[in-house]
Design an enzyme around this catalytic site. Structure first.
Site, PDB file in Angstrom:
ATOM      1  N   HIS A  59     -33.614  -3.258 -76.668  1.00  0.00           N
ATOM      2  CA  HIS A  59     -33.307  -2.757 -75.330  1.00  0.00           C
ATOM      3  C   HIS A  59     -34.349  -3.280 -74.334  1.00  0.00           C
ATOM      4  CE1 HIS A  59     -30.576   0.930 -76.415  1.00  0.00           C
ATOM      5  NE2 HIS A  59     -30.164  -0.199 -76.955  1.00  0.00           N
ATOM      6  N   GLU A  61     -36.118  -1.775 -72.060  1.00  0.00           N
ATOM      7  CA  GLU A  61     -37.353  -0.994 -71.964  1.00  0.00           C
ATOM      8  C   GLU A  61     -38.295  -1.292 -73.134  1.00  0.00           C
ATOM      9  OE1 GLU A  61     -34.178   0.075 -71.925  1.00  0.00           O
ATOM     10  OE2 GLU A  61     -34.027   2.102 -71.153  1.00  0.00           O
ATOM     11  N   CYS A  89     -32.280   5.639 -73.189  1.00  0.00           N
ATOM     12  CA  CYS A  89     -31.693   6.324 -74.352  1.00  0.00           C
ATOM     13  C   CYS A  89     -32.810   7.046 -75.114  1.00  0.00           C
ATOM     14  CB  CYS A  89     -30.984   5.318 -75.259  1.00  0.00           C
ATOM     15  SG  CYS A  89     -32.116   4.268 -76.199  1.00  0.00           S
ATOM     16  N   CYS A  92     -35.591   4.592 -76.417  1.00  0.00           N
ATOM     17  CA  CYS A  92     -36.479   4.110 -75.355  1.00  0.00           C
ATOM     18  C   CYS A  92     -37.326   5.246 -74.783  1.00  0.00           C
ATOM     19  CB  CYS A  92     -35.663   3.433 -74.267  1.00  0.00           C
ATOM     20  SG  CYS A  92     -34.882   1.913 -74.866  1.00  0.00           S
TER      21      CYS A  92
END
Lengths: 150, 150
Positions: A59, A61, A89, A92
């Site tokens: 992801h 992040e 999410c 993260c």
């Protein structure tokens, strides 16, 4: 810093995060982008690469946090702000907590997978959260991506 | 497979995860180890490397998930079991959810940072969780690490 100055800066950095999300979009990735800012300098920029890297952990992040730590030479990011186009999410949010990020700014909410619903206490207790910066632009890009894939 | 066979296998694989945790311990890392098993074959083994890599995201489970996806050539791990010596944190629980791991076996609980408290719905809804396998050994290694650093 005045609220007005802060708002202007938030807009500026969120535009940079959105540019990352647009790069993801062009690569066929779910369009999420992030930048990490430390003392008015972007020290990391990243976008979602889960398809390209074939890795659920890639992801925006997560990559940005790893990059920022490399850049600073320390794994804690207390003096940094994370800008991300979509609500983080659970994964993260957990990483944001470990990194001790004290300010998080996101664009649009993610009702299905966002940390608010699934891990509301994941961030550092002193973390400050701002949301809704360029919300429409961030959401529209996501919607366009998913509509094309229906 | 009988319950007895399953228990025997769980013990075997948790011993492998504990060997990883011991490697972390020797490297001055918080001693957590993980292995991922697919059809009776270990396809990934990893231990915590947050200090060495200077990266809060370098937990044993995160690395094991990335490795397993590389090994299988697909990012979803539905047919795999994750063995980890300590209860996963929020970040790792989120990653376990994204990877759709259907079975998670862990050794000892982590009351302070474990997913049970902070993200109880992070795993796939059909995920099956077993805990307490070699619990004492997993906990003792953690306690030894922290006692030495007091």
């Amino acid at each position: 810093m005045s609220t007005e100055e802060q708002t202007k800066k938030d807009l500026y950095y969120m535009q940079r995060a959105l540019a990352e999300a647009e790069a993801a979009y062009k690569e066929g990735e779910i369009p999420v982008g992030a930048v990490i800012v430390c003392r008015d300098r972007i020290i990391a920029r990243a976008h979602n690469l889960t398809e390209t890297l074939n890795d659920v952990t890639a992801h925006a992040e997560m990559q940005a946090i790893t990059m920022a730590a490399n850049e600073l030479g320390g794994k804690y990011l207390q003096d940094c702000t994370l800008y991300v186009t979509v609500e983080p999410c659970v994964m993260c949010a957990g990483a944001i907590g470990w990194a001790q990020l004290r300010r998080i700014v996101y664009g649009c909410p993610d009702e299905k997978r966002g940390y608010h619903e699934y891990a509301p206490k994941a961030f550092h207790p002193k973390a400050n959260v701002t949301y809704g910066v360029m919300e429409e632009e961030c959401r529209t890009l996501m919607q366009r991506f998913f509509q094309e894939r229906r």
